[in-house]
Enzyme design. Structure first.
Site, mmCIF file in Angstrom:
data_model
loop_
_atom_site.group_PDB
_atom_site.id
_atom_site.type_symbol
_atom_site.label_atom_id
_atom_site.label_comp_id
_atom_site.label_asym_id
_atom_site.label_seq_id
_atom_site.Cartn_x
_atom_site.Cartn_y
_atom_site.Cartn_z
ATOM 1 N N CYS A 92 22.755 3.570 -17.010
ATOM 2 C CA CYS A 92 22.867 3.909 -15.820
ATOM 3 C C CYS A 92 21.738 3.235 -15.036
ATOM 4 C CB CYS A 92 23.132 5.363 -15.650
ATOM 5 S SG CYS A 92 21.695 6.090 -16.514
ATOM 6 N N GLY A 104 25.605 -0.091 -14.630
ATOM 7 C CA GLY A 104 26.754 1.035 -15.141
ATOM 8 C C GLY A 104 27.766 0.815 -14.184
ATOM 9 N N TYR A 146 18.098 -8.542 -21.925
ATOM 10 C CA TYR A 146 19.380 -8.452 -21.214
ATOM 11 C C TYR A 146 19.621 -7.682 -20.064
ATOM 12 C CZ TYR A 146 24.244 -7.213 -21.360
ATOM 13 O OH TYR A 146 25.583 -7.065 -20.924
ATOM 14 N N ASN A 199 18.588 8.541 -15.970
ATOM 15 C CA ASN A 199 18.762 7.210 -17.050
ATOM 16 C C ASN A 199 18.092 7.452 -18.315
ATOM 17 O OD1 ASN A 199 18.903 4.665 -17.775
ATOM 18 N ND2 ASN A 199 17.310 3.978 -16.527
ATOM 19 N N GLY A 200 18.980 7.485 -19.536
ATOM 20 C CA GLY A 200 18.282 7.498 -20.545
ATOM 21 C C GLY A 200 19.192 8.101 -21.616
#
Length: 469
Positions: free
Chosen positions: A12, A38, A254, A113-114
């Site tokens: 996300c 996301g 990436y 996020n995580g």
């Protein structure tokens, strides 16, 4: 890597703003810049004079707010937003964030996020005490811990709760009078703060989202920090002082957009250095260098520059094909690749092609791309990967949590080369990756999480410790 279509996903991106009249629109623009993080769901929560309004749904941001009235209805001068890819929790509407909680005495919204590595244990403990979860996402755990804290002040309740969770997290919390920002003690995930011309603060997973709303970069959020943004300004605090930076190296390889700066390092520049270092470490006789769109193009340009070979556009990506075309079987995935990528015959025909990619994860379609180049007339195809071998799962925010999913964990380089039908296959070294990223730290510590490549996890895995990591 992108040529594996659905192989690897950051789950996300988060965005927040405080003190702007058009908070809803700014948040939409910011999330649009974070869409690469996301694509399964999106949502926005706004604050209108202490009253929180929310809309979220499954799909891309443009699909979620296809009816623009839904965005216009989110009035207020503060907001948080989220774009989601599921790692912990199913892809269903209940898990789309931001999560909004309506209590008798207050409202609370959060975006995360995580991935929490002790969420299963905590959820079991909470459920045994009668807590009912409205989602299957690990993100919700924090809110339950905040509510049961015995501390008096809200900020102390949040600190208390943060000290009970483990893993990788960047949290945005929206209350009636503040926007609260928290980062885990290792700083696994990126998070930056910017400022608009009118003095409003903006928080985003990547600086490209700050640029999208014309916000000036102020600072990165550092490990263990707890920052409160309100009408009084920005107050920097800590929920823990026991910190050690272990920033996700795959953000540079990436995940992040090439125009973002992470901890002061431009992503494109770092990737180009990866390509240059790869050319030094693993040179090969070739005619042209071709990158796999899109995340590998920077590394490919660096490889070409260092090797003195022409950098050519030998593969074209269809920019208008969304994730809805991704299919579950290998046969259908290969058809998806043909729809998403095409070889440029006039460029690769009769050439020794050096194909540069950012990583090999599951390896599901790499062989197909090599075959595509050969069918287009390439005389030779040499694979060069601008990162080390991805051998170990990630438990701090990527959807790879089983070693068996990773090709390099059970195949040698030569076995992979034969699988892909490449003329050669080589990877960037770990030292090469660290040097190319160039993160400046005190002492010998790299400040990077390299566990994907060496299996040395910077934090205990808790609920995942008994998996086939």
């Amino acid at each position: 890597m992108f040529n594996e279509i659905s192989s690897l996903h950051e789950e996300c991106g988060v965005f927040g703003v405080w003190g702007a009249d058009n908070a809803n629109y700014l948040t939409y623009l910011g999330l649009h810049s974070l869409q690469h993080r996301g694509q399964e769901g999106a949502g926005i929560v706004t604050n209108e004079n202490g009253k929180l309004h929310s809309y979220r749904n499954l799909g891309l941001l443009s699909q979620v707010f296809a009816n623009k009235q839904r965005l216009y209805d989110l009035v207020g001068n503060a907001a948080i937003g989220h774009v989601r890819y599921s790692t912990a929790g199913e892809n269903k509407i209940e898990n789309v964030q931001p999560l909004l909680f309506d209590f008798t005495d207050e409202q609370f919204a959060l975006a995360h996020n995580g991935n929490l590595t002790n969420s299963i244990t905590l959820k079991k403990e909470l459920e045994s005490k009668g807590h009912i979860f409205k989602s299957s996402s690990d993100s919700e755990v924090l809110m339950h811990l905040i509510k049961i804290s015995t501390e008096e002040k809200q900020i102390d309740k949040i600190k208390d709760a943060l000290n009970k969770i483990q893993g990788g997290f960047a949290y945005l919390l929206l209350t009636k009078d503040s926007l609260i920002v928290a980062l885990d003690s290792h700083g696994f995930r990126p998070l930056s703060i910017g400022k608009l011309n009118n003095g409003s603060y903006v928080v985003a997973s990547e600086t490209c989202a700050l640029d999208a709303v014309n916000a000036e970069f102020v600072r990165d959020v550092l490990p263990g920090e707890l920052i409160t943004i309100s009408d009084k300004g920005m107050e920097i605090d800590h929920w823990t002082n026991d910190t050690k930076l272990a920033f996700c190296s795959m953000e540079f390889v990436y995940f992040a957009r090439a125009d973002s700066d992470l901890l002061g390092i431009n992503v494109h520049t770092a990737r180009k250095r990866m390509g240059k270092r790869l050319a030094k470490e693993q040179p090969v006789d070739g005619d042209i260098v071709v990158g796999v769109p899109n995340s590998s193009l920077s590394a490919a340009s660096g490889f070409a520059e260092e090797s003195g070979l022409p950098y050519e556009m030998g593969l074209i990506k269809n920019q208008y094909m969304g994730r809805e075309f991704i299919q579950p079987t290998q046969e259908l995935r290969e058809k998806s690749v043909r729809q998403k990528l095409a070889a440029v015959k006039g460029v690769v025909r009769d050439k020794k092609v050096i194909l540069v990619d950012d990583s090999i994860v599951r390896g599901t379609t790499c062989a197909y791309i090599v075959r595509m180049l050969r069918e287009a007339g390439a005389k030779e195809v040499h694979l060069r990967i601008a990162s080390p071998q991805f051998k170990f799962p990630c438990f701090f925010g990527i959807d790879i949590q089983k070693k068996s999913e990773l090709l390099a964990s059970h195949k040698s380089i030569e076995e992979m080369r034969k699988m892909f039908d490449a003329d050669s296959l080589e990877f960037l070294s770990e030292d090469g990756l660290v040097d190319a990223i160039g993160l400046k730290t005190d002492g010998p510590d790299t400040g990077l999480d390299l566990s994907y490549f060496d299996g040395n996890y910077p934090a205990y895995l808790y609920d995942y410790a008994e998996t086939d990591a």
